[in-house]
Design an enzyme around this catalytic site. Structure first.
Site, PDB file in Angstrom:
ATOM      1  N   PHE B 251       0.812  -1.226   0.000  1.00  0.00           N
ATOM      2  CA  PHE B 251       0.000   0.000   0.000  1.00  0.00           C
ATOM      3  C   PHE B 251       0.844   1.273   0.000  1.00  0.00           C
ATOM      4  O   PHE B 251       0.385   2.330   0.417  1.00  0.00           O
ATOM      5  CB  PHE B 251      -0.976   0.022   1.192  1.00  0.00           C
ATOM      6  CG  PHE B 251      -1.742  -1.253   1.356  1.00  0.00           C
ATOM      7  CD1 PHE B 251      -2.691  -1.632   0.418  1.00  0.00           C
ATOM      8  CD2 PHE B 251      -1.496  -2.111   2.412  1.00  0.00           C
ATOM      9  CE1 PHE B 251      -3.379  -2.825   0.537  1.00  0.00           C
ATOM     10  CE2 PHE B 251      -2.179  -3.308   2.542  1.00  0.00           C
ATOM     11  CZ  PHE B 251      -3.126  -3.662   1.601  1.00  0.00           C
ATOM     12  N   ILE B 477       2.416  -6.236  -5.624  1.00  0.00           N
ATOM     13  CA  ILE B 477       2.111  -6.141  -4.192  1.00  0.00           C
ATOM     14  C   ILE B 477       0.723  -6.688  -3.877  1.00  0.00           C
ATOM     15  O   ILE B 477       0.235  -6.544  -2.766  1.00  0.00           O
ATOM     16  CB  ILE B 477       2.254  -4.698  -3.681  1.00  0.00           C
ATOM     17  CG1 ILE B 477       1.326  -3.740  -4.440  1.00  0.00           C
ATOM     18  CG2 ILE B 477       3.697  -4.241  -3.801  1.00  0.00           C
ATOM     19  CD1 ILE B 477       1.325  -2.319  -3.889  1.00  0.00           C
ATOM     20  N   ASN B 642      -8.385  -7.505 -16.541  1.00  0.00           N
ATOM     21  CA  ASN B 642      -8.854  -8.801 -16.034  1.00  0.00           C
ATOM     22  C   ASN B 642      -9.887  -8.514 -14.958  1.00  0.00           C
ATOM     23  O   ASN B 642      -9.551  -8.071 -13.858  1.00  0.00           O
ATOM     24  CB  ASN B 642      -7.673  -9.607 -15.474  1.00  0.00           C
ATOM     25  CG  ASN B 642      -8.029 -11.063 -15.272  1.00  0.00           C
ATOM     26  OD1 ASN B 642      -8.435 -11.737 -16.228  1.00  0.00           O
ATOM     27  ND2 ASN B 642      -7.904 -11.549 -14.048  1.00  0.00           N
ATOM     28  N   LYS B 644     -11.823 -10.081 -12.951  1.00  0.00           N
ATOM     29  CA  LYS B 644     -11.875 -10.720 -11.631  1.00  0.00           C
ATOM     30  C   LYS B 644     -10.887 -10.072 -10.646  1.00  0.00           C
ATOM     31  O   LYS B 644     -11.248  -9.752  -9.508  1.00  0.00           O
ATOM     32  CB  LYS B 644     -11.550 -12.209 -11.779  1.00  0.00           C
ATOM     33  CG  LYS B 644     -11.734 -13.013 -10.522  1.00  0.00           C
ATOM     34  CD  LYS B 644     -11.490 -14.495 -10.794  1.00  0.00           C
ATOM     35  CE  LYS B 644     -11.689 -15.297  -9.526  1.00  0.00           C
ATOM     36  NZ  LYS B 644     -11.462 -16.729  -9.770  1.00  0.00           N
ATOM     37  N   THR B 645      -9.648  -9.887 -11.094  1.00  0.00           N
ATOM     38  CA  THR B 645      -8.668  -9.275 -10.193  1.00  0.00           C
ATOM     39  C   THR B 645      -8.962  -7.783 -10.018  1.00  0.00           C
ATOM     40  O   THR B 645      -8.708  -7.212  -8.951  1.00  0.00           O
ATOM     41  CB  THR B 645      -7.235  -9.482 -10.714  1.00  0.00           C
ATOM     42  OG1 THR B 645      -7.215  -9.305 -12.129  1.00  0.00           O
ATOM     43  CG2 THR B 645      -6.730 -10.868 -10.375  1.00  0.00           C
ATOM     44  N   GLN B 649      -9.463  -5.757  -6.558  1.00  0.00           N
ATOM     45  CA  GLN B 649      -8.711  -4.538  -6.245  1.00  0.00           C
ATOM     46  C   GLN B 649      -9.663  -3.435  -5.774  1.00  0.00           C
ATOM     47  O   GLN B 649      -9.360  -2.701  -4.831  1.00  0.00           O
ATOM     48  CB  GLN B 649      -7.949  -4.102  -7.489  1.00  0.00           C
ATOM     49  CG  GLN B 649      -6.697  -3.341  -7.177  1.00  0.00           C
ATOM     50  CD  GLN B 649      -5.876  -3.050  -8.414  1.00  0.00           C
ATOM     51  OE1 GLN B 649      -6.215  -3.478  -9.524  1.00  0.00           O
ATOM     52  NE2 GLN B 649      -4.804  -2.320  -8.251  1.00  0.00           N
ATOM     53  N   GLY B 713      -5.470   2.606 -14.827  1.00  0.00           N
ATOM     54  CA  GLY B 713      -4.993   2.314 -13.469  1.00  0.00           C
ATOM     55  C   GLY B 713      -6.158   2.336 -12.500  1.00  0.00           C
ATOM     56  O   GLY B 713      -7.076   3.146 -12.637  1.00  0.00           O
ATOM     57  N   GLY B 715      -5.706   0.864  -8.812  1.00  0.00           N
ATOM     58  CA  GLY B 715      -5.382   0.642  -7.399  1.00  0.00           C
ATOM     59  C   GLY B 715      -5.730   1.813  -6.505  1.00  0.00           C
ATOM     60  O   GLY B 715      -6.255   1.631  -5.404  1.00  0.00           O
ATOM     61  N   GLU B 716      -5.445   3.012  -6.951  1.00  0.00           N
ATOM     62  CA  GLU B 716      -5.630   4.178  -6.074  1.00  0.00           C
ATOM     63  C   GLU B 716      -7.077   4.672  -6.068  1.00  0.00           C
ATOM     64  O   GLU B 716      -7.642   4.935  -5.016  1.00  0.00           O
ATOM     65  CB  GLU B 716      -4.727   5.344  -6.506  1.00  0.00           C
ATOM     66  CG  GLU B 716      -3.354   4.953  -7.015  1.00  0.00           C
ATOM     67  CD  GLU B 716      -2.421   4.407  -5.958  1.00  0.00           C
ATOM     68  OE1 GLU B 716      -2.632   4.677  -4.777  1.00  0.00           O
ATOM     69  OE2 GLU B 716      -1.475   3.691  -6.341  1.00  0.00           O
TER      70      GLU B 716
END
Lengths: 327, 749
Positions: B251, B477, B642, B644-645, B649, B713, B715-716
């Site tokens: 993170f 990560i 993808n 599913k991932t 996330q 992107g 993640g954030e």
């Protein structure tokens, strides 16, 4: 962590003798608290006396009530059919405590003897009279959001963290203890101390005394019960305030009441005055509120825990309502 | 035209995690798990004071303790060659001098490493650490941000850089606030938060030769760590190897080279054996950064019909005395809404603490919490639906940069999220909705995070057995980087994912940026795509140049590929497989390495991801306990590689946001300058039962501008705005506006 010897006696006497002989020896059962204390440098026993081989796991019921062996696991007790039937308040309190993983390791005796979670106690760089008598109380003028509003002293304002013990205090339980001089029985409400001038002592037990069992008498208030726990997250958090409430009623009149609080004092805090007030009175929200107000007399807050002065009476009234089954 | 939606029930042929089996069976090797012969164990001794100097460090007892090989401190450190010159080791966007480990006797924060014990077992090292006696000369310290606001200053690194985006910003005339028909003003606070990944930071440092260093390190930035250590110890870059094949969450805590990495490396140099160092949980609070505590003041003005006229946003955050950490706190305020008069101010206060760092959604998550809370307050001041207020102020182009968006689906996120959530059932009146005893609240917030892209390289190797090995020195990560890259490679090469193996986590692989700022798919994914595209073209060229191929002399433009087989478009019967081409040419393998980097598109477009969160909370009026009951989160993030991932996330982001909103707080006792919530009993991250059903939706966004992959992107943005949505829901449930996170029961009762 220091190097230590480890023994696992099969006999109760050998276990007690080991502690009598060796001033730096300690009992270990589930280890869920002691290992933390050792890792953080708060406890440095030179000998660990593992009592898990002792035959202290039995759960049995006789005419007087329930007897639970000190080595029965918290999860075993919470799932035991007999306990669920006879003492639902204890089950609720057990299930509100810690996490599933911890309950699978923690024993009944160990749960009772767990030490405070005050952060000043756990950080050896900070002052704490409980850990190091005379070093001062870090929490008194520090971060005391979790701390006591009753029964504290200027030496210590820590609280006892156990949920289970709050229920046991309410249920008129006694603990059976063995030491070099033999066995004795201690009323659960007398077991834990207030900090006074000796906050390093959590209970009245001698260090070579071993809890063998907990007796919970069969009383009429055992079924109308509720354990309320207010906490920062839905599980795996110590109580901000908790309340164990048990009532016996006859045609809407309260014939017996037992109330104890957690998260407010150095020991499970029985509300004797409030109990007395309720006995003989009708079940009503107003009476529960009055009882709660009575219970709060003498409460005093510090910098960060004034919310408990409101949370505690709210919780008392709510737990009593839930126990009585009124909305 | 209405856009298509992927929803979570769609079967979109998502890949399972390519390393999922390894992780759940324990076969994945994390930094501390490498078995090196002769490995030794290190334990840190850390400062108990916040500021001052070490006057004596008595390690005699420790040195004599059983199994101890060395006690290393400023007294006897083998030294870091680059520490001699100052400033050592420049760090991206963090100005100053990173803490110089065991360099001198100065103490900058409580928890600073002052010595490291190396022993043959961890237990012996741990015990010896307790025997080290350190005496200090204390100096008065400052750790309290609120008490030091008078020292708030524009960061020195901003002052030196005229192109910095953190300069004071004024658009239009912010004084217009005074004439606004409706205005609000409020101050919002977030506490210091810590990343607290499940896996603690760990490293094994191994000097394989006096000038050859190998690190098994929990790092998000493999090449950066390699470069840092090479510079620090004045080694040729290729003499430093860094490996981080699996990481149990980070993170942001793994973006920098932290003092414990230097301590382990110095220790390994001293004892000339591999040294393993694992941070105990308590040291995770002072060793690997934090989200900075931030105090934000916002004013907003609007017309009666809800058109924003003015926003002012001032943010003050903490940093350390030896480094400046800056982040994007105030940037979203300039572009999230169409508003003519905007001003932002960004200030730092240096304190005697360790340097904060990026933590998931860095900057935006802090700023958008304040901005989106203020929008909710403005909606109430206007007596307008908060969602409608946001719709009316939608920015059709970037109002700061005056550029068109490369793509944007915020309106679609609002519509999809609101419909699925049932926003229309909301009664805006506080305390008006109940379920049994519980007060019910609905809240929402917008989210945004900038698109970023860095230089990256990838190698793609087609092997004779039909397998393709694709490589880049990125880390993973947890988002599923290996899985996403496998998907990109498979799709580009027209091969089944089963034939792809993606290698990451080693500094010997082709250059990749760190896994930071939601840049991995846009940067590394683009490099993978370009490399696989080049490999495919090479295979096509070979096919048409091979005399005994059925495709000899065909124009490559007339060829198609399916499942690794090249054929004439429209005539599938005539074709050749990739493996056959290699065989026909007697090639053991075919290899390409390509690079990818951002270009002129960044001058033509403003690029950001946008989304919206909808949250239902229940508040217990007796105890003040808040429980989140459901969340709908919707985002437009370009192409979802993808599903599913990606969904995982997004769920993880919402979980982080719930923690930020309700439980996470690192409390410092300023008398001692020490955290008093430094373990998992006191620093509360949400547990399973705190997390309700979370419905994730992505808007299908085609963005040809952002990068070759078309992905922005994720993640954030997944966490940005969640805390505001929760806080706004709590307000509607209770009528109480809690402006300092986390919203714990004591604040509501």
């Amino acid at each position: 962590m220091n190097q230590f010897q480890y023994i696992q006696p099969a006999k109760q006497k050998a276990a007690i003798d080991a502690l009598t002989k060796d001033a730096k020896a300690m009992f270990i059962a589930g280890g869920t608290n002691l290992l933390d204390l050792m890792k953080r440098g708060l406890a440095a026993p030179e000998k660990l006396v593992d009592i898990n081989k002792l035959p202290l796991k039995k759960i049995e019921f006789n005419n007087n009530g329930l007897r639970i062996g000190a080595l029965a696991l918290n999860s075993e007790v919470a799932q035991d059919k007999l306990v669920r039937e006879k003492q639902p308040l204890l089950v609720q309190a057990l299930e509100a405590g810690a996490s599933g993983q911890l309950r699978n390791m923690a024993t009944m005796g160990g749960n009772i003897l767990q030490r405070t979670r005050c952060p000043y106690f756990y950080d050896i760089a900070l002052p704490c009279n409980k850990r190091e008598p005379g070093s001062g109380c870090g929490a008194l003028a520090g971060f005391n959001r979790m701390h006591a509003i009753f029964g504290f002293s200027d030496k210590c304002i820590a609280v006892h963290p156990s949920d289970m013990s709050v229920a046991l205090a309410a249920l008129d339980a006694t603990v059976v203890v063995a030491g070099p001089q033999g066995e004795r029985q201690i009323l659960f409400t007398d077991l834990h101390r207030l900090p006074g001038d000796q906050p390093e002592k959590d209970t009245i037990l001698e260090r070579n005394e071993l809890i063998l069992a907990i007796d919970i008498p069969d009383k009429p208030f055992a079924q109308k019960v509720h354990y309320l726990k207010a906490r920062d997250r839905a599980s795996y958090a110590f109580a901000l305030v908790s309340v164990a409430a048990a009532l016996a009623t006859d045609k809407n009149i309260i014939t017996a009441a037992r109330i104890a609080m957690g998260g407010v004092a150095h020991k499970p805090w029985r509300l004797f005055e409030a109990e007395k007030f309720l006995e003989g009175k009708p079940v009503s929200e107003a009476n529960f509120r009055s009882a709660a107000e009575l219970a709060m007399q003498g409460a005093k807050a510090f910098n960060h825990n004034a919310y408990k002065l409101k949370l505690a009476p709210n919780s008392i009234a709510a737990a009593l309502k839930a126990a009585a089954g009124i909305a | 035209m209405e856009k298509a939606f992927f929803d979570q029930d769609n079967n979109d042929n998502s890949l399972d995690r390519v390393d999922g089996r390894l992780k759940v069976t324990g076969a994945a090797t994390y930094a501390a798990e490498y078995q090196l012969p002769n490995v030794t164990h290190a334990v840190l001794v850390t400062s108990t004071i916040a500021k001052g100097r070490i006057t004596s460090l008595d390690s005699k007892l420790a040195e004599q303790a059983p199994g101890v090989l060395a006690v290393i401190s400023h007294v006897n450190s083998p030294g870091v060659p680059a520490y001699g010159s100052s400033p050592a080791m420049p760090q991206r966007a963090t100005l100053g001098t990173p803490l110089r480990v065991f360099h001198d006797n100065l103490i900058y924060f409580s928890g600073q490493p002052v010595a490291v014990i190396v022993a043959d077992t961890w237990q012996r090292a741990e015990f010896a650490a307790s025997l080290v006696k350190v005496q200090y000369e204390k100096e008065p310290h400052q750790t309290n941000l609120e008490a030091n606001l008078s020292r708030a200053a524009l960061p020195a690194n901003v002052q030196r850089d005229k192109n910095s985006r953190y300069h004071d910003y004024d658009r239009g005339n912010p004084e217009e606030l005074n004439t606004a028909a409706v205005k609000i003003e409020a101050t919002y606070k977030i506490p210091t938060e810590h990343h607290n990944p499940l896996e603690p930071h760990a490293i094994i440092a191994h000097w394989e030769a006096p000038d050859k260093l190998t690190l098994y390190d929990k790092t998000q930035v493999i090449k950066g760590t390699q470069g840092n250590l090479a510079r620090a110890f004045k080694l040729p870059l290729e003499n430093v190897k860094v490996q981080a094949k699996f990481i149990g969450g980070a993170f942001g805590s793994g973006i920098r080279v932290w003092p414990h990495v230097m301590a382990a490396t110095l220790a390994a140099k001293k004892v000339q054996r591999p040294v393993k160092l694992v941070l105990p949980r308590e040291l995770m609070f002072t060793s690997v950064g934090s989200r900075p505590e931030t105090i934000q003041h916002i004013t907003m003005g609007a017309t009666k019909d809800g058109k924003l006229t003015t926003i002012t946003h001032e943010a003050v955050a903490h940093t350390s005395t030896y480094e400046e950490h800056t982040e994007r706190t105030i940037l979203a305020t300039r572009m999230l809404y169409d508003c003519p008069h905007v001003s932002t101010r960004y200030r730092l206060v240096n304190l005697d603490v360790n340097t904060p760092t990026w933590m998931r959604g860095p900057g935006e998550v802090t700023g958008v919490y304040a901005l989106e809370s203020a929008m909710d307050e403005l909606a109430y001041a206007l007596q307008m639906d908060p969602l409608e207020l946001r719709r009316r102020n939608h920015a059709d182009s970037d109002p700061e940069k005056n550029l068109p968006w490369s793509s944007k689906s915020l309106k679609e996120c609002y519509a999809k999220g609101a419909a699925h959530f049932g926003w229309h059932k909301r009664n805006p009146e506080p305390r008006s909705m109940r379920q049994g005893q519980m007060l019910v609240g609905y809240g929402m917030a917008s989210s945004t995070f900038g698109v970023h892209r860095n230089y990256a390289k990838s190698r793609a190797v087609f092997q004779a057995d039909g397998k393709v090995i694709v490589q880049s020195a990125t880390s993973d990560i947890g988002p599923g980087t290996g899985t996403a890259m496998t998907r990109i490679a498979a799709d580009t090469l027209s091969l089944s994912p089963a034939f792809i193996r993606f290698d990451l986590g080693e500094s010997t692989l082709p250059d990749a940026p760190g896994q930071t700022g939601s840049t991995t798919v846009s940067s590394v994914g683009s490099a993978v795509k370009v490399a696989c595209e080049a490999l495919k073209q090479k295979l096509l060229q070979l096919a048409v140049n091979t005399p005994n191929s059925t495709l000899y002399n065909t124009n490559p433009a007339d060829l198609s590929v399916e499942q690794g087989r090249i054929f004439k478009t429209g005539n599938p019967a005539t074709g050749v497989t990739y493996t056959e081409i290699l065989k026909q040419n007697n090639l053991p393998q075919l290899e390409v390495t390509e690079e990818s980097k951002p270009g002129a598109e960044w001058q033509k477009y403003s690029m950001s991801a946008f989304g919206a969160h909808f949250v239902e909370v229940h508040v217990n009026p007796t105890t003040g306990e808040v429980r989140v009951k459901r969340v709908v989160t919707c985002a437009g993030v370009g192409k979802v590689i993808n599903h599913k991932t990606a969904r995982s996330q997004s769920i993880g982001g919402v979980v982080g946001g719930i923690g930020m909103a309700l439980t996470e707080e690192s409390v410092m006792d300023h008398r001692f300058g020490r955290y008093v919530t430094g373990d998992f009993a006191n620093y509360h991250v949400p547990v399973h039962v705190d997390i309700p059903p979370i419905d994730v939706f992505f808007i299908d966004e085609h963005d040809p501008h952002v990068n070759p992959v078309g992905a922005k992107g994720l993640g954030e943005i997944a966490i940005v705005g969640v805390a505001a949505a929760v806080a706004n829901a709590v307000f509607q449930a209770t009528g109480k506006r809690i402006r300092d996170l986390p919203i714990t029961p004591d604040k509501l009762i």
